[in-house]
Design a protein around this motif. Structure first.
Motif, PDB file in Angstrom:
ATOM      1  N   ASP A   1      64.212  10.396 -14.387  1.00 25.93           N
ATOM      2  CA  ASP A   1      64.217   9.356 -15.420  1.00 25.93           C
ATOM      3  C   ASP A   1      64.823   9.843 -16.725  1.00 25.93           C
ATOM      4  O   ASP A   1      65.378   9.055 -17.487  1.00 25.93           O
ATOM      5  CB  ASP A   1      62.792   8.857 -15.664  1.00 25.93           C
ATOM      6  N   SER A   2      64.717  11.153 -16.972  1.00 29.55           N
ATOM      7  CA  SER A   2      65.185  11.693 -18.246  1.00 29.55           C
ATOM      8  C   SER A   2      66.692  11.511 -18.455  1.00 29.55           C
ATOM      9  O   SER A   2      67.152  11.470 -19.599  1.00 29.55           O
ATOM     10  CB  SER A   2      64.835  13.181 -18.344  1.00 29.55           C
ATOM     11  N   VAL A   3      67.462  11.385 -17.380  1.00 30.44           N
ATOM     12  CA  VAL A   3      68.915  11.244 -17.520  1.00 30.44           C
ATOM     13  C   VAL A   3      69.461  10.009 -16.804  1.00 30.44           C
ATOM     14  O   VAL A   3      70.652   9.714 -16.898  1.00 30.44           O
ATOM     15  CB  VAL A   3      69.663  12.493 -17.013  1.00 30.44           C
ATOM     16  N   LYS A   4      68.612   9.290 -16.102  1.00 27.67           N
ATOM     17  CA  LYS A   4      69.067   8.118 -15.344  1.00 27.67           C
ATOM     18  C   LYS A   4      69.701   7.108 -16.285  1.00 27.67           C
ATOM     19  O   LYS A   4      69.156   6.801 -17.339  1.00 27.67           O
ATOM     20  CB  LYS A   4      67.885   7.495 -14.606  1.00 27.67           C
TER      21      LYS A   4
ATOM     22  N   SER B   1      76.652   9.189 -23.687  1.00 22.23           N
ATOM     23  CA  SER B   1      75.657   9.029 -24.761  1.00 22.23           C
ATOM     24  C   SER B   1      74.908  10.329 -25.018  1.00 22.23           C
ATOM     25  O   SER B   1      73.674  10.362 -25.053  1.00 22.23           O
ATOM     26  CB  SER B   1      74.669   7.920 -24.387  1.00 22.23           C
ATOM     27  N   LEU B   2      75.656  11.394 -25.216  1.00 24.15           N
ATOM     28  CA  LEU B   2      75.046  12.712 -25.342  1.00 24.15           C
ATOM     29  C   LEU B   2      74.201  12.828 -26.600  1.00 24.15           C
ATOM     30  O   LEU B   2      74.508  12.232 -27.649  1.00 24.15           O
ATOM     31  CB  LEU B   2      76.122  13.791 -25.306  1.00 24.15           C
ATOM     32  N   LYS B   3      73.124  13.596 -26.461  1.00 18.74           N
ATOM     33  CA  LYS B   3      72.161  13.802 -27.539  1.00 18.74           C
ATOM     34  C   LYS B   3      72.034  15.302 -27.802  1.00 18.74           C
ATOM     35  O   LYS B   3      72.341  16.105 -26.925  1.00 18.74           O
ATOM     36  CB  LYS B   3      70.797  13.261 -27.115  1.00 18.74           C
ATOM     37  N   PRO B   4      71.520  15.686 -28.958  1.00 15.83           N
ATOM     38  CA  PRO B   4      71.322  17.120 -29.196  1.00 15.83           C
ATOM     39  C   PRO B   4      70.434  17.781 -28.141  1.00 15.83           C
ATOM     40  O   PRO B   4      70.634  18.955 -27.807  1.00 15.83           O
ATOM     41  CB  PRO B   4      70.662  17.142 -30.572  1.00 15.83           C
ATOM     42  N   GLY B   5      69.493  17.037 -27.594  1.00 15.98           N
ATOM     43  CA  GLY B   5      68.626  17.569 -26.553  1.00 15.98           C
ATOM     44  C   GLY B   5      69.330  17.859 -25.242  1.00 15.98           C
ATOM     45  O   GLY B   5      68.740  18.475 -24.359  1.00 15.98           O
ATOM     46  N   ASP B   6      70.573  17.418 -25.117  1.00 16.66           N
ATOM     47  CA  ASP B   6      71.359  17.716 -23.915  1.00 16.66           C
ATOM     48  C   ASP B   6      72.052  19.069 -24.012  1.00 16.66           C
ATOM     49  O   ASP B   6      72.692  19.507 -23.048  1.00 16.66           O
ATOM     50  CB  ASP B   6      72.410  16.633 -23.683  1.00 16.66           C
TER      51      ASP B   6
ATOM     52  N   GLY C   1      62.999  26.355 -19.283  1.00 18.77           N
ATOM     53  CA  GLY C   1      63.202  26.521 -17.858  1.00 18.77           C
ATOM     54  C   GLY C   1      64.332  25.658 -17.335  1.00 18.77           C
ATOM     55  O   GLY C   1      64.900  24.833 -18.043  1.00 18.77           O
ATOM     56  N   ARG C   2      64.672  25.874 -16.093  1.00 20.82           N
ATOM     57  CA  ARG C   2      65.732  25.102 -15.455  1.00 20.82           C
ATOM     58  C   ARG C   2      65.281  23.662 -15.225  1.00 20.82           C
ATOM     59  O   ARG C   2      64.147  23.414 -14.827  1.00 20.82           O
ATOM     60  CB  ARG C   2      66.084  25.752 -14.122  1.00 20.82           C
ATOM     61  N   GLU C   3      66.187  22.743 -15.462  1.00 17.31           N
ATOM     62  CA  GLU C   3      65.896  21.314 -15.314  1.00 17.31           C
ATOM     63  C   GLU C   3      66.852  20.685 -14.312  1.00 17.31           C
ATOM     64  O   GLU C   3      68.072  20.796 -14.453  1.00 17.31           O
ATOM     65  CB  GLU C   3      66.036  20.606 -16.664  1.00 17.31           C
ATOM     66  N   PHE C   4      66.304  20.015 -13.332  1.00 14.58           N
ATOM     67  CA  PHE C   4      67.110  19.283 -12.358  1.00 14.58           C
ATOM     68  C   PHE C   4      67.667  18.011 -12.989  1.00 14.58           C
ATOM     69  O   PHE C   4      66.934  17.280 -13.669  1.00 14.58           O
ATOM     70  CB  PHE C   4      66.260  18.941 -11.141  1.00 14.58           C
ATOM     71  N   LEU C   5      68.950  17.717 -12.730  1.00 11.80           N
ATOM     72  CA  LEU C   5      69.604  16.567 -13.341  1.00 11.80           C
ATOM     73  C   LEU C   5      70.089  15.512 -12.347  1.00 11.80           C
ATOM     74  O   LEU C   5      70.034  14.316 -12.636  1.00 11.80           O
ATOM     75  CB  LEU C   5      70.814  17.022 -14.154  1.00 11.80           C
TER      76      LEU C   5
ATOM     77  N   THR D   1      76.033  10.585 -14.333  1.00  7.42           N
ATOM     78  CA  THR D   1      76.465  10.108 -13.025  1.00  7.42           C
ATOM     79  C   THR D   1      77.104  11.245 -12.252  1.00  7.42           C
ATOM     80  O   THR D   1      78.047  11.879 -12.738  1.00  7.42           O
ATOM     81  CB  THR D   1      77.473   8.961 -13.153  1.00  7.42           C
ATOM     82  N   ILE D   2      76.601  11.489 -11.055  1.00  5.26           N
ATOM     83  CA  ILE D   2      77.150  12.530 -10.192  1.00  5.26           C
ATOM     84  C   ILE D   2      78.081  11.899  -9.178  1.00  5.26           C
ATOM     85  O   ILE D   2      77.855  10.772  -8.718  1.00  5.26           O
ATOM     86  CB  ILE D   2      76.022  13.323  -9.490  1.00  5.26           C
ATOM     87  N   SER D   3      79.144  12.610  -8.835  1.00  5.17           N
ATOM     88  CA  SER D   3      80.077  12.151  -7.811  1.00  5.17           C
ATOM     89  C   SER D   3      80.679  13.371  -7.128  1.00  5.17           C
ATOM     90  O   SER D   3      80.515  14.505  -7.603  1.00  5.17           O
ATOM     91  CB  SER D   3      81.178  11.271  -8.409  1.00  5.17           C
ATOM     92  N   ARG D   4      81.351  13.147  -6.030  1.00  4.62           N
ATOM     93  CA  ARG D   4      81.955  14.258  -5.298  1.00  4.62           C
ATOM     94  C   ARG D   4      83.225  13.814  -4.627  1.00  4.62           C
ATOM     95  O   ARG D   4      83.407  12.625  -4.322  1.00  4.62           O
ATOM     96  CB  ARG D   4      80.975  14.827  -4.282  1.00  4.62           C
ATOM     97  N   ASP D   5      84.095  14.777  -4.373  1.00  4.04           N
ATOM     98  CA  ASP D   5      85.324  14.562  -3.619  1.00  4.04           C
ATOM     99  C   ASP D   5      85.397  15.689  -2.592  1.00  4.04           C
ATOM    100  O   ASP D   5      85.830  16.800  -2.911  1.00  4.04           O
ATOM    101  CB  ASP D   5      86.533  14.580  -4.543  1.00  4.04           C
ATOM    102  N   ASN D   6      84.947  15.413  -1.401  1.00  4.14           N
ATOM    103  CA  ASN D   6      84.892  16.460  -0.374  1.00  4.14           C
ATOM    104  C   ASN D   6      86.284  16.965   0.003  1.00  4.14           C
ATOM    105  O   ASN D   6      86.452  18.127   0.357  1.00  4.14           O
ATOM    106  CB  ASN D   6      84.152  15.954   0.858  1.00  4.14           C
ATOM    107  N   ALA D   7      87.257  16.106  -0.075  1.00  2.83           N
ATOM    108  CA  ALA D   7      88.620  16.521   0.259  1.00  2.83           C
ATOM    109  C   ALA D   7      89.129  17.583  -0.706  1.00  2.83           C
ATOM    110  O   ALA D   7      89.925  18.456  -0.330  1.00  2.83           O
ATOM    111  CB  ALA D   7      89.546  15.322   0.260  1.00  2.83           C
ATOM    112  N   LYS D   8      88.668  17.500  -1.949  1.00  3.46           N
ATOM    113  CA  LYS D   8      89.084  18.474  -2.963  1.00  3.46           C
ATOM    114  C   LYS D   8      88.056  19.588  -3.154  1.00  3.46           C
ATOM    115  O   LYS D   8      88.263  20.480  -3.970  1.00  3.46           O
ATOM    116  CB  LYS D   8      89.328  17.764  -4.297  1.00  3.46           C
ATOM    117  N   ASN D   9      86.948  19.492  -2.439  1.00  3.33           N
ATOM    118  CA  ASN D   9      85.871  20.475  -2.586  1.00  3.33           C
ATOM    119  C   ASN D   9      85.349  20.522  -4.012  1.00  3.33           C
ATOM    120  O   ASN D   9      85.110  21.599  -4.567  1.00  3.33           O
ATOM    121  CB  ASN D   9      86.339  21.870  -2.145  1.00  3.33           C
ATOM    122  N   MET D  10      85.154  19.341  -4.580  1.00  2.00           N
ATOM    123  CA  MET D  10      84.757  19.224  -5.972  1.00  2.00           C
ATOM    124  C   MET D  10      83.528  18.322  -6.118  1.00  2.00           C
ATOM    125  O   MET D  10      83.352  17.367  -5.353  1.00  2.00           O
ATOM    126  CB  MET D  10      85.884  18.622  -6.812  1.00  2.00           C
ATOM    127  N   VAL D  11      82.741  18.620  -7.134  1.00  2.00           N
ATOM    128  CA  VAL D  11      81.626  17.778  -7.538  1.00  2.00           C
ATOM    129  C   VAL D  11      81.743  17.568  -9.040  1.00  2.00           C
ATOM    130  O   VAL D  11      82.193  18.471  -9.760  1.00  2.00           O
ATOM    131  CB  VAL D  11      80.274  18.417  -7.186  1.00  2.00           C
TER     132      VAL D  11
END
Length: 121
Positions: free
Chosen positions: A61-64, A84-89, A43-47, A68-78
């Protein structure tokens, strides 16, 4: 608002990736934004969540500590930095606009096309 995620790919365990989400059609500056993923057969997982101003973020907690999420509103980007990527990612990663609800029942009003992340061991 239309959303398009990019930046996925095939990486090795321990690598990092930076995903980008480009928005079009209208400004995302008033939207709470977020990232989700869906692995094959699951199923879908919130990150990650980020407020419209960027002042507030939330991660399960699973990804904390790794994502890291960030945004640039001026560029309309997120963005979503994946460390530390794992196979489960391994999953398709989606950005979304207009997040609502309390974890774990987080949902969104607008969804974009996803980008595949594959972590090889």
């Amino acid at each position: 608002v239309q959303l398009q995620a990019s930046g996925g790919g095939l990486v090795q365990v321990g690598d990092s990736l930076r995903l980008s989400c480009a928005a079009s059609g209208r400004s995302i500056s008033t939207y709470a934004m977020g990232w989700f993923r869906q692995a094959a057969g699951k199923g879908r997982e919130f990150l990650a969540y980020i407020s419209w101003s960027g002042d507030s973020t939330y991660y399960p907690d699973s990804v904390k500590g790794r994502f890291t999420i960030s945004r640039d509103n001026a560029k309309n980007m997120v963005y979503l930095q994946l460390n530390s990527l794992k196979p489960g990612d391994t999953a398709i990663y989606y950005c979304a606009a207009g997040l609502h609800g309390d974890y774990p029942a987080v949902d969104a009003n607008h969804w974009g096309r996803g980008t595949q992340v594959t972590v090889s061991s």
